[in-house]
Structures are given as C-alpha cells and as structure tokens.
Write a protein that holds these residues in place. Structure first.
Motif, short mmCIF file in Angstrom:
data_model
loop_
_atom_site.label_atom_id
_atom_site.label_comp_id
_atom_site.label_asym_id
_atom_site.label_seq_id
_atom_site.Cartn_x
_atom_site.Cartn_y
_atom_site.Cartn_z
N ILE A 251 0.85 -1.20 0.00
CA ILE A 251 0.00 0.00 0.00
C ILE A 251 0.88 1.25 0.00
O ILE A 251 0.62 2.21 -0.73
CB ILE A 251 -0.98 0.00 1.19
N ALA A 252 1.95 1.23 0.80
CA ALA A 252 2.86 2.37 0.86
C ALA A 252 3.52 2.64 -0.50
O ALA A 252 3.86 3.78 -0.81
CB ALA A 252 3.93 2.13 1.92
N LEU A 253 3.65 1.60 -1.31
CA LEU A 253 4.28 1.74 -2.64
C LEU A 253 3.30 2.10 -3.75
O LEU A 253 3.72 2.42 -4.86
CB LEU A 253 5.00 0.43 -3.00
N LEU A 254 2.01 2.06 -3.47
CA LEU A 254 1.02 2.34 -4.51
C LEU A 254 1.19 3.69 -5.20
O LEU A 254 1.04 3.76 -6.43
CB LEU A 254 -0.41 2.19 -3.96
N PRO A 255 1.50 4.78 -4.48
CA PRO A 255 1.70 6.05 -5.22
C PRO A 255 2.84 5.97 -6.25
O PRO A 255 2.74 6.54 -7.32
CB PRO A 255 2.04 7.07 -4.12
N LEU A 256 3.89 5.24 -5.91
CA LEU A 256 5.01 5.09 -6.84
C LEU A 256 4.59 4.25 -8.04
O LEU A 256 4.92 4.57 -9.18
CB LEU A 256 6.20 4.44 -6.14
N SER A 257 3.87 3.17 -7.76
CA SER A 257 3.40 2.31 -8.83
C SER A 257 2.47 3.06 -9.78
O SER A 257 2.60 2.96 -11.00
CB SER A 257 2.68 1.09 -8.23
N TYR A 258 1.57 3.85 -9.22
CA TYR A 258 0.64 4.61 -10.06
C TYR A 258 1.40 5.62 -10.93
O TYR A 258 1.15 5.72 -12.13
CB TYR A 258 -0.42 5.32 -9.23
#
Length: 165
Positions: free
Chosen positions: A84-91
């Motif tokens: 979840i913490a990585l979702l902004p980077l993935s997006y």
C-alpha cells in the motif's frame, strides 16, 4: 494449516530474527517490483486486495484458539501494508510510463515511513491493533500503509516543488 503458515509467514520469512516485521517489509519490496513490472499499478492494487484477503484467512487460521492474536512470525500483514505504501510510486510509474525504479528515493521513504507507522502505531493504527483479532492484525498494517503512502505523496510533492515549504 501448512498453507496458512506459508502465507502468514511469507514462506518462512517471519521466522527470521531479529525484527521479523522489518524482514517481512523488506522482502515485500522486490515482490512489489515484480508484480508492478508484470501488470503495472492495476496488478499491484489487485495484489494488495488478494494478499489482504489471503492474509486475513491465514492469520485467522494460525491464531485460532491461541491467546496471542498477533504472533511475530505472521508477516503477511507487513507485505500488504508495504505494498500500500508503494502504490503512489506504482501509479506514477504506470501512468507516466517510466521505470518504477527511477523513483528509488520514494522506495526508501515508503519503507521507512511504513516501518515507522507500523512500529509506532499512532491513532487508527493502534486502534486496529487493539482489536485483538485476525482482522485487526491485518488492518493495523493497512492503515500504517495508507499513512506511509500519504507521507510518500507529501515528500514527492516537496521534492518536485509541488508543495512549497
């Protein structure tokens, strides 16, 4: 029970000492990268949901009948929170067609912020942890992951001049 143990401990990572939660978070990073490379943000988001549901089930199985509602070897919750913490980077990588590894400072921030919120357990994180059940085990890391993701967004905004300090 064997399947539940494999899921809950991330194939035994939860037995690494010291700091099994940190190891669980650390091992989650290359797995997140692989899921992102295979299917971008949509697949990582689906992975978060699937890991949450499987983790909730596995945690329930492993803690059923036990007084310890959150044994340290259960680290699937760390995987969910870290992803979840990585979702902004993935997006951002998926939407802009860039390598997710180009945002390596964001990976470090996501890891450190998630571990901070997971260990410190402020506000809603602590509330979820105090539930004393399998859902609480999963939810405290979900909430810590959301807090970390928000922190990643704020730090990215500062780093890229969108948010002025």
């Amino acid at each position: 029970m064997m399947l539940a143990r494999m899921i809950a401990t991330l194939f035994g990572v939860g037995y690494i000492r010291p700091a099994p939660g940190t190891w669980g978070s650390f091992v989650s990073l290359p797995w997140a990268w692989l899921v992102h490379v295979l299917g971008g943000f949509p697949l990582l988001l689906i992975g978060v949901v699937a890991a949450f549901l499987k983790g909730w089930w596995a945690t329930d199985q492993m803690t059923r009948g036990s007084e310890d509602h959150d044994p340290s070897e259960i680290v699937v919750d760390e995987l969910v929170g870290q992803w979840i913490a990585l979702l902004p980077l993935s997006y951002a990588a998926w939407a802009n067609d860039i390598s997710i590894l180009a945002m390596w400072p964001g990976w470090i921030a996501a890891f450190l912020l998630f571990r901070l919120f997971d260990i410190w357990k402020p506000w809603l994180v602590g509330w979820a942890d105090r539930r004393g059940d399998a859902l609480g085990v999963m939810l405290d890391d979900v909430i810590a992951g959301v807090f970390a993701a928000l922190g990643v967004l704020v730090l990215a905004g500062i780093a890229h001049g969108v948010i002025m300090t």
